[in-house]
Design a protein around this motif. Sequence first.
Motif, PDB file in Angstrom:
ATOM      1  N   ASN A   1      33.907   0.149  -5.821  1.00 44.75           N
ATOM      2  CA  ASN A   1      32.888   1.153  -5.501  1.00 44.75           C
ATOM      3  C   ASN A   1      31.922   0.727  -4.398  1.00 44.75           C
ATOM      4  O   ASN A   1      31.002   1.469  -4.079  1.00 44.75           O
ATOM      5  N   THR A   2      32.123  -0.432  -3.828  1.00 47.87           N
ATOM      6  CA  THR A   2      31.223  -0.888  -2.778  1.00 47.87           C
ATOM      7  C   THR A   2      31.424  -0.063  -1.514  1.00 47.87           C
ATOM      8  O   THR A   2      32.514   0.424  -1.244  1.00 47.87           O
TER       9      THR A   2
ATOM     10  N   LYS B   1      35.272 -15.522   1.149  1.00 48.62           N
ATOM     11  CA  LYS B   1      34.015 -14.957   0.667  1.00 48.62           C
ATOM     12  C   LYS B   1      33.976 -13.484   1.015  1.00 48.62           C
ATOM     13  O   LYS B   1      34.195 -13.100   2.159  1.00 48.62           O
ATOM     14  N   TYR B   2      33.694 -12.661   0.020  1.00 53.61           N
ATOM     15  CA  TYR B   2      33.580 -11.230   0.203  1.00 53.61           C
ATOM     16  C   TYR B   2      32.149 -10.821  -0.082  1.00 53.61           C
ATOM     17  O   TYR B   2      31.648 -10.998  -1.195  1.00 53.61           O
ATOM     18  N   GLU B   3      31.485 -10.301   0.943  1.00 51.28           N
ATOM     19  CA  GLU B   3      30.115  -9.834   0.799  1.00 51.28           C
ATOM     20  C   GLU B   3      30.153  -8.341   0.518  1.00 51.28           C
ATOM     21  O   GLU B   3      30.552  -7.553   1.369  1.00 51.28           O
ATOM     22  N   LEU B   4      29.752  -7.974  -0.677  1.00 47.73           N
ATOM     23  CA  LEU B   4      29.711  -6.571  -1.084  1.00 47.73           C
ATOM     24  C   LEU B   4      28.280  -6.059  -0.911  1.00 47.73           C
ATOM     25  O   LEU B   4      27.411  -6.763  -0.414  1.00 47.73           O
ATOM     26  N   ASP B   5      28.049  -4.827  -1.336  1.00 48.17           N
ATOM     27  CA  ASP B   5      26.721  -4.230  -1.194  1.00 48.17           C
ATOM     28  C   ASP B   5      25.646  -5.035  -1.924  1.00 48.17           C
ATOM     29  O   ASP B   5      24.585  -5.303  -1.382  1.00 48.17           O
ATOM     30  N   THR B   6      25.923  -5.398  -3.171  1.00 51.12           N
ATOM     31  CA  THR B   6      24.887  -6.001  -4.005  1.00 51.12           C
ATOM     32  C   THR B   6      25.148  -7.447  -4.377  1.00 51.12           C
ATOM     33  O   THR B   6      24.263  -8.103  -4.918  1.00 51.12           O
ATOM     34  N   LEU B   7      26.355  -7.949  -4.123  1.00 46.88           N
ATOM     35  CA  LEU B   7      26.660  -9.320  -4.505  1.00 46.88           C
ATOM     36  C   LEU B   7      27.735  -9.905  -3.606  1.00 46.88           C
ATOM     37  O   LEU B   7      28.358  -9.199  -2.829  1.00 46.88           O
TER      38      LEU B   7
ATOM     39  N   PHE C   1      36.307 -18.710  -8.975  1.00 43.86           N
ATOM     40  CA  PHE C   1      35.484 -17.800  -8.190  1.00 43.86           C
ATOM     41  C   PHE C   1      34.039 -17.941  -8.625  1.00 43.86           C
ATOM     42  O   PHE C   1      33.745 -18.316  -9.753  1.00 43.86           O
ATOM     43  N   VAL C   2      33.161 -17.664  -7.666  1.00 44.10           N
ATOM     44  CA  VAL C   2      31.729 -17.741  -7.901  1.00 44.10           C
ATOM     45  C   VAL C   2      31.124 -16.422  -7.449  1.00 44.10           C
ATOM     46  O   VAL C   2      31.398 -15.948  -6.351  1.00 44.10           O
ATOM     47  N   VAL C   3      30.315 -15.841  -8.301  1.00 49.16           N
ATOM     48  CA  VAL C   3      29.617 -14.598  -7.990  1.00 49.16           C
ATOM     49  C   VAL C   3      28.146 -14.950  -7.799  1.00 49.16           C
ATOM     50  O   VAL C   3      27.551 -15.627  -8.641  1.00 49.16           O
ATOM     51  N   ALA C   4      27.586 -14.493  -6.683  1.00 46.31           N
ATOM     52  CA  ALA C   4      26.181 -14.758  -6.387  1.00 46.31           C
ATOM     53  C   ALA C   4      25.507 -13.472  -5.944  1.00 46.31           C
ATOM     54  O   ALA C   4      26.161 -12.573  -5.394  1.00 46.31           O
ATOM     55  N   ASP C   5      24.206 -13.380  -6.189  1.00 43.93           N
ATOM     56  CA  ASP C   5      23.476 -12.213  -5.701  1.00 43.93           C
ATOM     57  C   ASP C   5      23.161 -12.421  -4.225  1.00 43.93           C
ATOM     58  O   ASP C   5      23.520 -13.436  -3.633  1.00 43.93           O
TER      59      ASP C   5
END
Length: 146
Positions: free
Chosen positions: A25-26, A39-45, A57-61
């Motif tokens: 949904n990004t 690295k995938y930069e999405l809208d919010t994370l 995998f690492v999820v970051a804000d």
Amino acid sequence: MFLIFNKQFRTEQKIINELMKKVKNTKKVIKSLIGNSEKYELDTLDITFNVTKPQKFVVADKTGEEIVSMDCEFQDGNEIQCVRFNWFSELLKAAREREQKEIYGRVKEEQIMAARRALEAAVKAQKEKEAIEAAMCNSLKRIKKL
């Protein structure tokens, strides 16, 4: 399969499902390669996939603060690690497909804009040609009147 009754499994599954929704949904995806990671930069994370061993995998804000990190290295015989590896693969595949979809959309948009500019140029050239012809006709009429 006893994993379904494992609370940790259910929690991790919910995390993966939520991440899949975020990826799909990004509105914008920017991919960058950092060593052995994507690295995938999405809208919010941001999601960083280490695609070589050990897979994780690492999820970051957006501030860079780590939200979750999951070790997804495949280990034969370890049921939870096999499932994590499958989740890792599916999430990485979804991120790659979403990024490709955005690239395709940009290329399509550029093609449409180029076609529109070419059409506008052709219409402008046609109008100029008609204006020149009208001016010539007016000139001919004026000359005949003299």
